[in-house]
Design a protein around this motif. Sequence first.
Motif, PDB file in Angstrom:
ATOM      1  N   ASN A 119       7.831  38.427  59.969  1.00 24.47           N
ATOM      2  CA  ASN A 119       7.057  37.207  59.741  1.00 24.47           C
ATOM      3  C   ASN A 119       6.795  36.989  58.254  1.00 24.47           C
ATOM      4  N   ASN A 122      10.072  35.894  56.645  1.00 21.96           N
ATOM      5  CA  ASN A 122      10.392  34.506  56.941  1.00 21.96           C
ATOM      6  C   ASN A 122       9.493  33.532  56.187  1.00 21.96           C
ATOM      7  N   THR A 123       8.212  33.873  56.080  1.00 20.81           N
ATOM      8  CA  THR A 123       7.277  33.007  55.358  1.00 20.81           C
ATOM      9  C   THR A 123       7.656  32.897  53.890  1.00 20.81           C
ATOM     10  N   HIS A 125      10.620  33.389  52.506  1.00 22.04           N
ATOM     11  CA  HIS A 125      11.862  32.617  52.386  1.00 22.04           C
ATOM     12  C   HIS A 125      11.596  31.118  52.521  1.00 22.04           C
ATOM     13  N   GLU A 126      10.727  30.748  53.458  1.00 21.24           N
ATOM     14  CA  GLU A 126      10.423  29.328  53.661  1.00 21.24           C
ATOM     15  C   GLU A 126       9.711  28.750  52.436  1.00 21.24           C
ATOM     16  N   LEU A 127       8.789  29.502  51.872  1.00 22.53           N
ATOM     17  CA  LEU A 127       8.093  29.038  50.662  1.00 22.53           C
ATOM     18  C   LEU A 127       9.076  28.838  49.511  1.00 22.53           C
ATOM     19  N   ASP A 129      12.253  28.182  49.733  1.00 23.48           N
ATOM     20  CA  ASP A 129      13.068  27.006  50.027  1.00 23.48           C
ATOM     21  C   ASP A 129      12.316  25.709  49.750  1.00 23.48           C
ATOM     22  N   MET A 130      10.997  25.759  49.855  1.00 23.46           N
ATOM     23  CA  MET A 130      10.168  24.575  49.583  1.00 23.46           C
ATOM     24  C   MET A 130       9.889  24.391  48.093  1.00 23.46           C
TER      25      MET A 130
END
Length: 501
Positions: A119, A122-123, A125-127, A129-130
Amino acid sequence: MRGQRSLGVVIKLGTSSIVDEKSHEPLLSILTSIVETAVRLRKDGHKVIIVSSGAIGVGLRRMDVEKRPKHLSQLQALAAIGQCRLMSLWDSLFNHLRQPIAQILLTRSDIADRSRYLNAQNTIHELLDMGVIPIVNENDTLAVSEIKFGDNDTLSAITAAMVHADLLFLMTDVDCLYDKNPRTNPDAQPIEVVEDIGQLVADVSQAGSSLGTGGMSTKIVAARLATSAGVTTVITRSSNPGNIVRIVKHIQASRSPASLATTTPDDSHPSLPPSTSTASLVSLPASIPLHTRFLPSPQPVRDRYFWILHGLRPHGTLYIDAGAYKALVGKAGLLPVGVVDVEGTFAQQEAVRLCVVERRSVAGEDGKMWEGPAEEVGRALVNYASFEIKQILGHQSKEIKELIGYADSEYVAQRESISFFKHESRPVTPSKEAMLDFGDAGKSEVEGEAIHVEVGKKAESERTEEVNGGKTAEAGEKVRFELGEPDTKTEPEETATEKTE
């Protein structure tokens, strides 16, 4: 010049780089420069993560406390106070450049739990990407000694490995490592490139500032963790964060596959004989800031295998014989017949150390069925609890149910739940082209103490898993970093043929 690719860059800042050791005032000049550097890297297309200490230091200033307290509850309270102020400071500085940030607080228990580990991965990586810069810190408000990383150097290395970063910058009070003490040896040369940490002999007497928990020893341990995961690690001076951009550009421009390689090295690079140094002392152009670069393993261990080796705290030890170890290397699972002894108390699916020993034909005077030194070779997640393994060790798998009343698996540990340290030293030497653009020598001091690093000869035993228990050495103590690389093979094959019983 070949096309430059986007890199994942992790920058670790210690408490002494964030607040003044005496007044506890924020070092705004350094923090502002870090913010400008991070934004510059973002504009160059790189993904940036900051691992920031300093919550307790900022809390001391907020509450006008002069010295760091010793009681855990007081430290946790100051961390809760300081973390709010610290993030407010980071947010205010980044806001001037319209750069969004995010806070991520972790403890070792977050890493030890596989679901929470994924988790967090993934968090982050998402940040990224943003277009957000995550700011990671240990959750000191909740952490106790049993679930602490111990220092943010280790946290930064695990974070870099978790997100498959390309570069980890460990910012400190020194420019780089030296082959000798530069204060007492005018001919001391900076160590520009370290290829094999296992051959370093270091004077790690400096234990860090009074506010922090790290020191040069923890940085070298962090470099060991990060490079084993394929992350190039750089030690450089924190007082000039702008150097990070220049170092990144230099590494990008390097023609050597070893600079950021995470694959098998080029065969054109000659192998090193055992007596050859694996650290570069070559004088290079002053256009590149002085720093020490630790080259990554050409065959890194990642994901689940890194997590087994470094994300979990071992609860005990399994002693296995040479035959069992050979079978495990051949991708078989660990059978009870290959287990010689059990140490510690642990439950099912908990991590244990794996140590290879010489099996005795009969028990010795000490009652043990093995003799000689125990060589730790890796870690494993076990299918049975310690008291159950004690009952089934040395027996055939078909006897498990009769001995303990049930048989969930024929294996004490499945092969996919075992991760090994690699014994061989890395054979490749960086090419001359990779060593043409480093800065010249300079002085290295940490509060009056120079960091002294020597390159030793290849040891007979290539690894000990931990260095001084992961703690900073006492003043004046020299620590020899003798360790191996994690098992470099990727996913194991499906359950292998059982060893002949």
